[in-house]
Write an enzyme that holds these catalytic residues in place. Structure first.
Site, PDB file in Angstrom:
ATOM      1  N   TYR A  93       3.998  63.465 -42.237  1.00 53.29           N
ATOM      2  CA  TYR A  93       3.509  64.559 -43.094  1.00 53.29           C
ATOM      3  C   TYR A  93       3.828  65.903 -42.457  1.00 53.29           C
ATOM      4  CZ  TYR A  93       0.259  67.673 -45.509  1.00 53.29           C
ATOM      5  OH  TYR A  93      -0.289  68.711 -46.210  1.00 53.29           O
ATOM      6  N   LYS A 138       6.292  68.956 -43.883  1.00 55.19           N
ATOM      7  CA  LYS A 138       5.884  70.328 -44.163  1.00 55.19           C
ATOM      8  C   LYS A 138       6.713  71.334 -43.374  1.00 55.19           C
ATOM      9  CE  LYS A 138       2.841  69.465 -47.304  1.00 55.19           C
ATOM     10  NZ  LYS A 138       3.089  69.886 -48.708  1.00 55.19           N
TER      11      LYS A 138
END
Length: 271
Positions: free
Chosen positions: A175, A179
């Site tokens: 994750y 990002k």
């Protein structure tokens, strides 16, 4: 003083989104829905694009408010951002209907908490497909229509403070990497599309208390206690605290801002 029939001048007109058409992916619930409501309040016609068969119950409240109170409209289109042909078809149809497309907030994303040693290639690829490729393709679909109409536009990619730092006690390597990818993607899209009058920026929230996070706190009660201590304000944010950022970035109030990241994290990354 003689009375005047003139309508009062609009305060801060650069924040107005009247007559603008804006898409928000991942707006069936959570942060995307809250930001969509803010855009509606600023006067925009807004379309929520999400993979859920039906949006959350709160969507209906916002949709009704748009029609009855705000004099605009809020519509839902079911679409998975990984289905690129359908994504382009839906975005073009909306653009054709209105003869324009002015903005996009790409808020669709997924999260998975798994240690780096246990992560499978399949799970990692799914994370990147949604959080990077899906964001990229949504931006591309919107930019094609903005270029077609020749009016420019504003694109906002939802990143995260987790693209800048590794979260203490939160194990989500894929994750965070996704990002970070969104941050770099935003800069590159801005560099390519500026000549078309399209601005591309990223928004990096800190920890937000959503229904999903509340469920996480039930599983890990120590996070409810520890997370607020990790920023300078000593508290967690709520989705409503990102409303103004959405309007600012989509509207002419940020007309000279592109290739930038707006990080709203309570000072978490500034220690």
């Amino acid at each position: 003083m003689a009375s005047s029939d003139k309508a009062p001048r609009l305060a801060l007109p650069e924040f107005s989104l009247k007559d603008r058409v804006v898409l928000v992916t991942g707006a069936a619930r959570g942060l995307g829905l809250v930001q969509a409501e803010a855009l509606l309040e600023a006067g925009a016609t807004v379309y929520a694009l999400d993979r859920l068969p039906e949006p959350s119950p709160d969507f209906t409240r916002v949709q009704k408010r748009a029609a009855e109170e705000l004099g605009t409209s809020f519509e839902y289109r079911q679409i998975d951002v990984r289905d690129v042909p359908q994504l382009n078809e839906v975005v073009k149809a909306i653009s054709d209907q209105h003869g324009r497309l002015d903005g996009l907030i790409a808020a669709a994303g997924i999260q998975q908490e798994t240690s780096a040693l246990d992560y499978t290639a399949k799970d990692a690829n799914t994370m990147f497909e949604v959080n990077i490729t899906g964001v990229f393709m949504a931006a591309q679909a919107a930019a094609k229509q903005m270029i077609r109409w020749g009016r420019g536009g504003s694109i906002v990619l939802i990143a995260s403070m987790s693209g800048t730092v590794a979260n203490r006690g939160l194990i989500c390597p894929a994750y965070n990497a996704s990002k970070a990818g969104v941050l770099q993607l935003g800069r590159n899209l801005a560099s390519e599309w500026g000549e078309h009058g399209i601005r591309v920026n990223t928004l990096s929230p800190g920890y937000i208390v959503t229904a999903m996070v509340e469920a996480l706190f039930e599983q890990y009660p120590d996070r409810r206690r520890d997370w607020p201590t990790q920023n300078m304000l000593g508290k967690l944010s709520e989705p409503r605290e990102y409303r103004g950022a959405a309007v600012f970035l989509i509207s002419d109030a940020s007309s000279f801002m592109t290739g930038s990241d707006l990080r709203i994290d309570g000072g978490h990354c500034a220690w």
